[in-house]
Enzyme design. Structure first.
Site, PDB file in Angstrom:
ATOM      1  N   GLY A   1       4.514  -2.284  -0.564  1.00 32.70           N
ATOM      2  CA  GLY A   1       3.354  -1.508  -0.140  1.00 32.70           C
ATOM      3  C   GLY A   1       2.159  -1.755  -1.038  1.00 32.70           C
TER       4      GLY A   1
ATOM      5  CG  ASP B   1      15.776   3.178   5.358  1.00 33.49           C
ATOM      6  OD1 ASP B   1      14.890   4.007   5.064  1.00 33.49           O
ATOM      7  OD2 ASP B   1      15.970   2.785   6.518  1.00 33.49           O
TER       8      ASP B   1
ATOM      9  CE1 TYR C   1       1.757  12.346   3.222  1.00 34.52           C
ATOM     10  CE2 TYR C   1      -0.387  13.249   2.611  1.00 34.52           C
ATOM     11  CZ  TYR C   1       0.640  12.341   2.396  1.00 34.52           C
ATOM     12  OH  TYR C   1       0.577  11.458   1.353  1.00 34.52           O
TER      13      TYR C   1
END
Length: 288
Positions: A10, A34, A123
């Site tokens: 990322g 993951d 979020y």
């Protein structure tokens, strides 16, 4: 020291890889580790034997968190709790990230680390839950770094790139750009953030808890966009729009600037946001 870096592909993780000069880094791909499926993680970490785990992975597409709250909590909270449990068991530090969106935005001066959060959307709620999960599970070994408005060379896959590159593309295409003028932030270059993170984890007086790391200063998204266009020398029309901090029914904080209080006490400082932006545009978009 050996460092396990989660989310190394990322925009933040890739800049940490580039900035690192002293750590042995293990950077597992998502196919190996993951966050949505961590059943095999304890065995992996026992084999790696890290001194520090840096978790740059998250579910940070804000609108999608509203639509998929279970996934947001699974990645941003439950996975962080499991990483903290593993680190505590192995005697390793956990460094994980959070957001300015844990605050409600009812102030007009930067938020310090000790101030009370009040998220106004899923979020922010999921990230705040992750903060509590990390600090409750590994209270002597967890570091939470809040940051905001990230942009870096790799971009954010879940958002289709980064904000700066998107606005440069809009301006070059001759688009009329409408941008929120009521939301005030501290946009932060991942190149600067990554260096500050490495300084922090190497500091002899590192203590567990919450740290804020953002480029200094503040601006609205409209002012940030104007600066992008000006630094690129593009004649684009940028129009301020006041949406009251809303994207449909979803709310965003009107003011979420963070104060780097604890890091500054350790001598760790990030430069002003406009200087960082100018360097980024020069390097990636060849501004004069």
């Amino acid at each position: 020291m050996k460092l396990v870096l989660i989310g190394a592909t990322g925009q933040l993780g890739s800049d940490i890889l580039r900035a690192n000069t002293s750590h042995e880094i293990v950077a597992p791909g998502r196919e190996e580790l993951d966050l949505a499926r961590l059943s095999g993680a304890p065995a992996l970490f026992k084999a790696w034997r890290p001194d520090i785990v840096v978790n740059c992975a998250a579910f940070h597409n804000v609108p999608l968190c509203e639509e998929r709250p279970e996934e947001a909590l699974r990645i941003n909270c439950l996975a962080v709790r499991e990483l903290a449990r593993i680190c505590d068991e192995l005697g390793a530090w956990l460094v994980t990230f959070s957001t300015d969106y844990v605050f409600g935005g009812d102030k007009r001066e930067p938020y310090a680390e000790h101030e009370r959060p009040a998220p106004v959307q899923m979020y922010g709620l999921s990230r705040l839950a992750g903060e509590h999960a990390a600090l409750a599970t590994a209270p002597q070994r967890a570091v939470v770094i809040r940051t905001t408005g990230l942009y870096g060379a790799m971009g954010a896959r879940s958002k289709g790139g980064n904000f700066v590159d998107g606005r440069v593309a809009d301006a070059r295409a001759g688009k009329r750009v409408e941008m929120a003028c009521e939301q005030v932030i501290a946009p932060t270059a991942t190149a600067d953030l990554s260096r500050a993170v490495l300084q922090l984890i190497a500091h002899p007086r590192l203590a567990p808890g919450i740290y804020h790391l953002v480029n200094e200063g503040s601006c609205s998204w409209y002012e940030f966009t104007r600066a992008i266009v000006e630094l690129c020398g593009l004649p684009a029309e940028v129009v301020p729009v006041d949406r009251g901090g809303r994207s449909g029914a979803m709310r965003r904080p009107l003011y979420s600037v963070l104060a780097n209080t604890r890091a500054r006490e350790l001598g760790i400082r990030l430069r002003p946001w406009r200087e960082a932006l100018a360097d980024y545009i020069r390097s990636k978009h060849r501004a004069p």
